[in-house]
Scaffold this active site. Structure first.
Site, PDB file in Angstrom:
ATOM      1  N   LYS A  21       0.852  -1.193   0.000  1.00 41.90           N
ATOM      2  CA  LYS A  21       0.000   0.000   0.000  1.00 41.90           C
ATOM      3  C   LYS A  21       0.889   1.245   0.000  1.00 41.90           C
ATOM      4  O   LYS A  21       1.823   1.348   0.794  1.00 41.90           O
ATOM      5  CB  LYS A  21      -0.867  -0.010   1.253  1.00 41.90           C
TER       6      LYS A  21
HETATM    7  O1  G3P Z   1      -7.730   1.670   5.945  1.00 43.82           O
HETATM    8  C1  G3P Z   1      -8.146   2.577   4.986  1.00 43.82           C
HETATM    9  C2  G3P Z   1      -9.482   3.200   5.343  1.00 43.82           C
HETATM   10  O2  G3P Z   1     -10.464   2.201   5.353  1.00 43.82           O
HETATM   11  C3  G3P Z   1      -9.451   3.982   6.643  1.00 43.82           C
HETATM   12  O3  G3P Z   1     -10.755   4.303   7.007  1.00 43.82           O
HETATM   13  O4  G3P Z   1     -12.224   4.889   8.944  1.00 43.82           O
HETATM   14  O5  G3P Z   1      -9.783   5.533   9.018  1.00 43.82           O
HETATM   15  O6  G3P Z   1     -11.373   6.705   7.446  1.00 43.82           O
HETATM   16  P1  G3P Z   1     -11.027   5.405   8.164  1.00 43.82           P
END
Ligand code: G3P
Length: 217
Positions: A83
């Protein structure tokens, strides 16, 4: 549509892995920090439980170090997807790694222009963060719709991996617009199959069944 779990918690992952719904895992530096484990150890543990793609994120910001980190993460297991953030160095790293046959998930995507460049850089996955756009009053799912259209215009192989999912409606909307993957916090996955009318309806069926005195076995 594929479903990935957005977690680095091996207990959560293991508990849900037997549902048959988990097609992959995404992690990020915050999730790894929350796990309390070294990234290499935790990613190796996850890859031993999940056969599908497991995203492990670099933490450098310059091309050379990102590339070195990406190569080290990719070496942990065959199903590791590296990633990288959607920055100039991240896109350059994506191009180099994907040209060498390593799958790359380009993350922290917030515009269609960014997604276009990620596809041109050979990304296997693009991760637009719908929840974080919604959080600031923008149209997260509208971005997914735009990216789906752009990718279809040029037959890009990059899979649209809807991230930062906040609700089961996000999952349904992502499926309606034709996204390839959603990555879900465990609580959203469980919410996807739970419904109070299902529970109450089953209770009523079983109460009526009990009165028959029958047994199927
Ligand atoms: O891991 C990537 C993404 O899903 C993060 O989500 O909830 O931290 O905005 P969030």
């Amino acid at each position: 549509m594929k479903i990935f779990l957005d977690s680095a918690d091996i207990d959560e992952i293991t508990a849900l892995s037997d549902t048959g719904f988990i097609d992959g895992i995404t992690t990020n530096p915050s999730l790894i920090a929350k796990s309390g484990h070294k990234i290499a150890d935790r990613i190796a543990e996850i890859c031993a439980v999940i056969d599908g793609p497991v995203s492990a994120e670099v933490t450098a910001t310059d091309y050379e170090t990102m590339l070195a980190e990406g190569r080290k993460l990719a070496a942990i297991a065959p199903n590791v997807t590296v990633k990288v953030p959607l920055t100039r160095a991240g896109l350059q790293t994506c191009r180099t790694l994907s040209d060498a046959g390593t799958k790359v998930n380009v993350t922290l995507c917030f515009t269609s222009g960014q997604a276009l460049l990620a596809a041109k850089a050979g990304a296997s996955f693009i991760s637009p963060f719908v929840g974080r756009l919604d959080d600031i009053g923008q149209d997260g799912m509208g971005l997914i719709e735009e990216i789906c259209s752009i990718y279809a215009n040029y037959d890009y192989a990059t899979e649209i991996l809807v991230a930062s999912v906040r609700s089961t409606q996000h999952v349904v909307d992502a499926a309606l617009v034709g996204a390839d993957v959603v990555t879900l916090p465990p609580k959203i996955l469980t919410a996807l199959y739970q419904h109070p009318l299902t529970d109450s309806g089953l209770d009523a069926f079983l109460q009526d069944w009990a009165k028959t005195g029958q047994s199927i076995l």
